[in-house]
Write a protein that holds these residues in place. Structure first.
Motif, mmCIF file in Angstrom:
data_model
loop_
_atom_site.group_PDB
_atom_site.id
_atom_site.type_symbol
_atom_site.label_atom_id
_atom_site.label_comp_id
_atom_site.label_asym_id
_atom_site.label_seq_id
_atom_site.Cartn_x
_atom_site.Cartn_y
_atom_site.Cartn_z
ATOM 1 N N ARG A 155 -5.136 -11.998 -6.609
ATOM 2 C CA ARG A 155 -5.434 -10.750 -7.351
ATOM 3 C C ARG A 155 -5.019 -9.682 -6.726
ATOM 4 N NH1 ARG A 155 -10.771 -11.707 -10.340
ATOM 5 N NH2 ARG A 155 -10.743 -9.352 -9.675
ATOM 6 N N ALA A 156 -5.280 -8.680 -7.537
ATOM 7 C CA ALA A 156 -4.524 -7.695 -6.697
ATOM 8 C C ALA A 156 -5.032 -6.850 -7.460
ATOM 9 C CB ALA A 156 -3.242 -7.122 -6.446
ATOM 10 N N GLU A 157 -5.119 -5.291 -7.158
ATOM 11 C CA GLU A 157 -5.440 -3.843 -8.097
ATOM 12 C C GLU A 157 -3.669 -3.392 -8.422
ATOM 13 O OE1 GLU A 157 -7.997 -0.655 -7.675
ATOM 14 O OE2 GLU A 157 -7.681 0.398 -9.301
ATOM 15 N N THR A 184 -3.324 -0.160 -8.571
ATOM 16 C CA THR A 184 -3.875 0.994 -8.526
ATOM 17 C C THR A 184 -3.501 2.398 -9.225
ATOM 18 O OG1 THR A 184 -2.244 1.711 -6.553
ATOM 19 C CG2 THR A 184 -4.564 0.588 -6.642
ATOM 20 N N ARG A 205 -2.780 -3.531 -2.386
ATOM 21 C CA ARG A 205 -2.409 -4.676 -1.487
ATOM 22 C C ARG A 205 -3.292 -5.767 -2.046
ATOM 23 N NH1 ARG A 205 -4.266 -3.155 4.708
ATOM 24 N NH2 ARG A 205 -4.347 -5.533 5.275
ATOM 25 N N MET A 256 0.951 -1.163 -0.205
ATOM 26 C CA MET A 256 -0.209 0.164 -0.421
ATOM 27 C C MET A 256 0.775 1.343 0.109
ATOM 28 S SD MET A 256 -2.898 -0.870 2.406
ATOM 29 C CE MET A 256 -2.479 -0.803 3.676
ATOM 30 N N ASP A 313 -5.483 1.280 -11.866
ATOM 31 C CA ASP A 313 -6.755 1.340 -11.900
ATOM 32 C C ASP A 313 -7.356 -0.102 -12.609
ATOM 33 O OD1 ASP A 313 -7.322 4.306 -10.583
ATOM 34 O OD2 ASP A 313 -6.890 4.530 -12.802
ATOM 35 N N ARG A 314 -6.346 -1.004 -12.267
ATOM 36 C CA ARG A 314 -6.969 -2.583 -13.158
ATOM 37 C C ARG A 314 -6.457 -3.288 -11.883
ATOM 38 N NH1 ARG A 314 -8.471 -1.227 -18.619
ATOM 39 N NH2 ARG A 314 -8.992 -4.031 -17.797
ATOM 40 N N PRO A 315 -7.539 -4.488 -11.941
ATOM 41 C CA PRO A 315 -6.988 -5.465 -11.685
ATOM 42 C C PRO A 315 -6.142 -6.693 -11.899
ATOM 43 C CG PRO A 315 -9.216 -5.671 -12.200
ATOM 44 C CD PRO A 315 -8.793 -4.127 -12.520
ATOM 45 N N ARG A 346 1.735 -1.248 -6.092
ATOM 46 C CA ARG A 346 0.478 -0.747 -5.726
ATOM 47 C C ARG A 346 -0.507 -0.722 -5.529
ATOM 48 N NH1 ARG A 346 -3.022 1.890 -4.230
ATOM 49 N NH2 ARG A 346 -2.872 4.123 -1.344
#
Ligand SMILES: Cc1cc2nc3c(=O)[nH]c(=O)nc-3n(C[C@H](O)[C@H](O)[C@H](O)COP(=O)(O)OP(=O)(O)OC[C@H]3O[C@@H](n4cnc5c(N)ncnc54)[C@H](O)[C@@H]3O)c2cc1C
Ligand code: SF4
Ligand code: SF4
Ligand code: SF4
Lengths: 349, 214
Positions: free
Chosen positions: A254-256, A258, A240, A212, A261-263, A238
Motif C-alpha cells: 500500500r502506498a499513496e 500522491t 512513500r 518521495m 491523490d489516491r491510495p 511519488r
C-alpha cells in the motif's frame, strides 16, 4: 619516517593507505574482517552507479595498490583495542587471533565506514516476516555472477524469477521514527541502477519505484534517472511505501499515488527495500577507543565541517569516508586522498 | 479555486456562448496564505502539522479509504498549508471528521507528525468556522451524548432521546403515536427508566471537564 595507523580497509581506508605509502610513509592498515574492500566486497556489489561499470574495475586496483606496496602492513581480522599518547606519538594495541601487539604511530586515520540499515524495525514493511521482501544490499549480491544466486534475481521463497518488482525508497532514512532523519545519499541512484540491471536481464519484468523525491545530484545520476524512464520503462510513483501485507498468498503493498491523490494497493512478486546507511558498530567502537566526537546519529564529527573536514575532534586523529555520514564511492576515493595529504602535512612539522 | 475566465481565446479563436461552458478553466489560482495553517497550528494537537513533507505514508496506509472514498489525511494537511480553504470546505468537510483514530498514520509518519491529532485539529478548525451548518443525525447525537456525559456524568435515556429530537428540530416526531407506544413498551419492560440517578459530586468534575475542553 613515522608510521600511520589506518583503521578500516574499505575503499576509503585503502585509498588513504596507498596514497600515504606512495609518499613514503609506512602504513599499518587494520581491518576487522578477513578481506579488504569494505561494504563493496562484503555484499559483492556487481555494477556501480552511475556508469554500470563492474565494481571490480574500481575496487580491485585500489586493493592491489595496497597489497603490492611494501610500505603497507595489512592486519586482517584485527582490532585496535586501546590507544594512548598524543599527536605525534601514539601507542596503539592491535589485537587478533594470533595475539596482541603494541606499536607506535605518528597519526591515525579512521575509515571505518557504515553499516546497512537493518529494516527489521520497520515492521510495517514485513522484512524478516515475508521472505520476498529483501534489501538493496541483498540484491547487489544476487545480481553478481559470483554471488549466492549466480547472478539471477530469485525470490527467496521459491527460487522463481519475480515478474513484478517494487522498490521502496528511503528505508531507514529521512525517518524520525527510527532516529535517522538524514538522507542516505545513495539509495536513489542505487535503486535506479538496480532497476535498470533487472530490466536488462529480464526485459519482461516490471519494476516500480516508490519514492518521495529522486535525489539525483551526483555525476551522471540525473541522466541515469532519465534513461530508466525513457529506455527501460521503469515506473516511478511519488509516494512513500506505507505497508506490505499478504493478499491471497501474494505480496501486496500500500502506498499513496500522491499525484493522483489516491491510495493504491499493488500486488507484486518481490519488494526491494532501499535501506540506507547507518553508523556502523565498527565506527562506534573506534570512536570509543579513540575518544573522538560523534554526531547525533553516531557518525564521526569533523573538527569543522567546512574548514577541517578530515580532522577529528582530537589532534593527530583523522577521519574520512562513510564513517562521517553517507557517501558514495567516488567521494570516498577523494576523501581517502584528501586525508592522506592532511596526514602528510601534519607529520612534516 | 478554478475560475471561469470571462473571455476564452484558444489559438486566436474566441470561444463564446455554450463552448465556454464545456471548457471551464482548470487553472488553480494559487493564492498561498498561511493564515489557516497558523490557526490549525494553535489548536490542540495541531502543532506538528508544520513537519509534514507530503510523503503519503499516512494516506497510503490509512484505514479509511477502503470505506470512505477520497479520505486523505495528507491532502487535508496540504490544503490547510497552502491556504486552499475553498477546496478544503467544498470537497473535504464531510470527510475530515470521519477519522477513526486508529493511529496507524501517527505511528508510521516518518517526519514525526502526529497525523491523527492534526486531522482532528483540522476538523475542529472547520467546526469553528461553522462550515458544517445543520448537523447530521450522527453528529447531533454525538453532541447531545457528550453534553450529557459532561453535565451529569451519565446518560439518562429519556433525556437523551428528548434532547436529540429537540436538537434536530423534530420534537413533534417524538410525540408520534408509534414512538410513544415504543417508549411505553420499553418502560414497562424495564429497558429504560424514567429518571436516571445522580452521580455524587459530579458538578465539580463537570466544572473541571468544561475548563479542560475550553
Ligand atoms: C546497497 C548499496 C549500494 C551501493 N552502490 C554504490 C554504487 O553503485 N556506487 C557508489 O558510488 N556507491 C555505492 N554505495 C556506497 C558505497 O557502499 C560506499 O560509498 C563505500 O562502501 C564507503 O566506503 P568506506 O571505505 O568509507 O566504508 P566501508 O565500505 O563501510 O568500509 C569500512 C571498512 O572498515 C572496516 N571496519 C569498520 N570498523 C572497524 C574497526 N573498528 N576496526 C577495523 N576495521 C573496521 C569494515 O569492516 C570495512 O571493511 C552503495 C551503498 C549501498 C548501501
Ligand atoms: S538518497 Fe534517495 S533513497 Fe536515500 S534517503 Fe535520500 S531520497 Fe531516500
Ligand atoms: S506521513 Fe507524515 S509527513 Fe507523510 S504525508 Fe502523512 S503527515 Fe505528512
Ligand atoms: S487515525 Fe485517522 S487518519 Fe490516521 S490512519 Fe487512522 S483513520 Fe486514517
Amino acid at each position: 619516517m613515522k608510521t600511520v595507523l589506518v583503521i578500516g580497509g574499505g575503499v576509503t581506508g585503502l585509498k588513504a593507505s596507498s596514497e600515504l605509502a606512495e609518499m613514503g610513509y609506512n602504513v599499518a592498515l587494520v581491518e576487522k574482517e578477513d578481506y579488504l574492500g569494505g561494504q563493496v566486497a562484503k555484499h559483492k556489489y556487481y555494477k556501480l552507479a552511475p556508469d554500470l561499470r563492474l565494481a571490480g574495475e574500481v575496487i580491485d586496483p585500489v586493493i592491489k595498490a595496497v597489497e603490492s606496496n611494501s610500505n603497507i602492513k595489512v592486519y586482517k581480522h584485527s582490532h585496535v583495542v586501546a590507544v594512548s599518547g598524543n599527536a605525534p606519538e601514539f601507542k596503539a594495541k592491535i589485537k587478533n587471533s594470533k595475539g596482541e601487539s603494541e606499536e607506535s604511530f605518528g597519526a591515525i586515520v579512521v575509515a571505518t565506514g557504515f553499516d546497512h540499515f537493518d529494516p527489521t524495525v520497520k515492521q510495517e514493511y514485513g522484512y524478516g516476516r515475508f521472505k520476498d521482501v529483501v534489501t538493496n544490499a541483498e540484491v547487489e549480491e544476487m545480481l553478481n555472477p559470483n554471488g549466492s544466486t549466480k547472478g539471477q534475481l530469485k525470490r527467496p521463497s521459491d527460487g522463481k524469477t519475480p515478474k513484478k518488482i517494487a522498490i521502496f525508497q528511503c528505508v531507514g532514512s529521512r525517518d524520525r521514527q527510527v532516529g535517522n532523519p538524514y538522507c542516505c545519499r545513495v539509495g536513489c541512484v542505487v535503486s535506479t541502477k538496480q532497476a535498470i540491471e533487472i530490466k536488462e536481464k529480464y526485459p519482461d519484468s516490471e519494476v516500480y519505484v516508490y519514492y518521495m523525491d529522486m535525489r539525483m545530484f551526483g555525476r551522471g545520476w540525473e541522466e541515469l534517472y532519465g534513461k530508466a524512464m525513457e529506455d527501460y520503462e521503469i515506473i516511478f510513483t511519488r509516494g512513500r511505501g506505507a505497508e506490505v501485507t499478504l493478499k491471497n498468498q501474494q505480496l501486496s503493498l500500500r502506498a499513496e499515488e500522491t499525484i493522483m491523490d489516491r491510495p493504491i494497493q499493488h500486488s507484486v512478486d518481490m519488494i526491494i527495500l532501499a535501506a540506507g546507511m547507518a553508523a556502523g558498530e565498527g565506527t562506534i567502537d573506534a570512536a570509543k577507543v579513540l575518544g573522538i566526537k560523534q554526531n547525533d546519529y553516531g557518525f564521526l564529527s569533523p573538527k569543522d565541517d567546512f574548514l577541517s573536514p578530515n580532522e577529528s575532534s582530537k589532534p593527530g586523529i583523522f577521519i574520512a569516508g562513510a564513517d562521517k555520514g553517507p557517501m558514495d564511492i567516488e567521494n570516498c576515493i577523494v576523501e581517502g586522498a584528501a586525508v592522506a595529504a592532511k596526514v602528510a602535512g601534519s607529520l612534516k612539522n | 479555486m478554478a475560475e471561469n475566465t470571462d473571455k476564452m481565446v484558444i489559438d486566436g479563436v474566441e470561444l463564446t456562448g455554450i463552448w465556454k461552458e464545456f471548457l471551464p478553466s482548470r487553472i488553480l489560482y494559487e493564492d498561498v496564505t498561511t493564515e489557516f495553517l497558523d490557526e490549525v497550528k494553535k489548536l490542540p494537537g495541531g502543532s506538528t502539522i508544520v513537519r509534514c513533507y507530503q510523503c503519503g505514508t499516512c494516506s497510503g496506509g490509512c484505514t479509511l479509504p477502503d470505506f470512505v472514498d477520497k479520505f486523505n489525511p495528507r491532502r487535508f494537511i496540504d490544503l490547510v498549508r497552502r491556504g486552499h480553504y475553498d477546496i478544503l470546505v467544498n470537497e473535504n468537510k464531510d470527510l475530515v471528521w470521519k477519522c477513526v483514530s486508529c493511529q496507524r498514520c501517527t505511528h508510521r509518519c516518518p517526519k514525526g507528525v502526529n497525523t491523527q491529532e492534526v486531522v482532528r485539529a483540522i476538523a475542529k478548525f472547520l467546526e469553528d468556522k461553522k462550515v458544517f451548518g445543520k448537523l447530521t443525525n450522527d453528529e447531533a447525537f454525538d453532541e447531545v451524548f457528550m453534553e450529557e456525559v459532561i453535565e451529569d456524568g451519565r446518560i439518562d435515556e429519556v433525556k437523551i432521546v428528548k434532547d436529540f429530537y429537540s436538537k434536530t428540530g423534530r420534537l413533534k416526531d417524538m410525540m408520534s403515536a408509534d414512538q410513544i407506544s415504543l417508549g411505553f413498551k420499553m418502560l414497562t419492560s424495564g429497558r429504560i427508566k424514567l429518571f436516571g440517578g445522580k452521580i455524587k459530586d459530579w458538578k465539580k468534575v463537570s466544572k473541571r471537564l468544561k475548563e479542560e475542553i475550553q
